[in-house]
Design an enzyme around this catalytic site. Structure first.
Site, short mmCIF file in Angstrom:
data_model
loop_
_atom_site.label_atom_id
_atom_site.label_comp_id
_atom_site.label_asym_id
_atom_site.label_seq_id
_atom_site.Cartn_x
_atom_site.Cartn_y
_atom_site.Cartn_z
N HIS A 55 27.51 23.35 48.63
CA HIS A 55 26.82 23.74 47.52
C HIS A 55 26.46 24.82 46.99
O HIS A 55 26.35 25.87 48.05
CB HIS A 55 25.50 22.65 47.40
CG HIS A 55 24.54 22.76 48.56
ND1 HIS A 55 24.77 22.48 49.78
CD2 HIS A 55 23.19 23.41 48.51
CE1 HIS A 55 23.83 22.76 50.68
NE2 HIS A 55 22.96 23.57 49.78
N HIS A 72 23.44 27.44 45.09
CA HIS A 72 22.54 27.57 44.55
C HIS A 72 22.40 28.66 43.19
O HIS A 72 23.06 29.64 43.56
CB HIS A 72 21.41 28.08 45.59
CG HIS A 72 21.24 27.27 46.51
ND1 HIS A 72 19.85 26.52 46.64
CD2 HIS A 72 21.65 27.02 47.78
CE1 HIS A 72 19.86 25.92 47.78
NE2 HIS A 72 20.95 26.12 48.56
#
Length: 195
Positions: free
Chosen positions: A140, A142
């Site tokens: 992922h 940010h």
């Protein structure tokens, strides 16, 4: 450090619910492209649960390849995560096409977040591996909105050292270039054997 990792992981598993927050069912829905069977997600992490619609999340964006949600433990208002819909435990195991799809959404999503939050700019961050602070092992990215003077990172108060132009630095650069060249040559060999 371990307590922080556990707290972040717990926050993703049990997001805070307040009486002032609208009903999650009114703003959270399963991903339209998410398979309905757990067999498709052999690594049953919290992000896979969100993609399937089994866990709540505040979704900001979604397409066939990725999903963007608000982080449940934000460092600043609007702190968001871009997540691939397929499970990859780290950035180095994520196919380049998936990384490209995720990164291609950054300008679009970050511009909207900056306008809504009134932020001046943003940090783009990937914690890849335990030593880097990764606590959820599903790739992922940010997006962390920033405002001037927010002093979010303690490293902002540290003075950065000037790169030494010496034999050690030159050797490091040469070793990285050599490794990249070898990897590139190996990839060419693999592609030619497939043709």
């Amino acid at each position: 450090m371990e307590a922080r990792r556990l707290a972040i992981l717990y926050s993703h598993l049990c997001p805070f619910r307040s009486a002032s927050v609208p009903s999650l069912s009114s703003i959270v829905s399963p991903s339209s492209c998410a398979p309905q069977s757990k067999e498709t997600f052999p690594h049953d992490c919290v992000f896979c649960q969100i993609i399937r619609g089994d866990s709540p999340a505040f979704k900001l964006y979604e397409d066939d390849m990725c999903l963007c949600i608000l982080d449940t433990r934000p460092l600043s208002p609007g702190h968001s995560l871009i997540i691939p819909k397929s499970h990859f435990p780290s950035l180095d195991t994520t196919p380049p096409s998936v990384v490209a799809a995720m990164c291609s959404k950054v300008p679009f999503i970050s511009n909207a977040i900056i306008k809504v939050t009134g932020a001046d700019s943003f940090n783009l961050l990937v914690n890849n591996g335990v030593a880097a602070g990764q606590v959820i092992f599903h790739t992922h990215i940010h997006i962390i909105p920033r405002k001037a003077g927010d002093c979010l990172w303690t490293s902002e108060s540290l003075h950065r050292r000037t790169l030494k132009v010496d034999q050690e630095t030159s050797g490091l650069a040469n070793r990285v270039r050599e490794l990249l060249l070898n990897i590139s040559e190996e990839n060419k060999d693999q592609v030619s054997t497939l043709s």
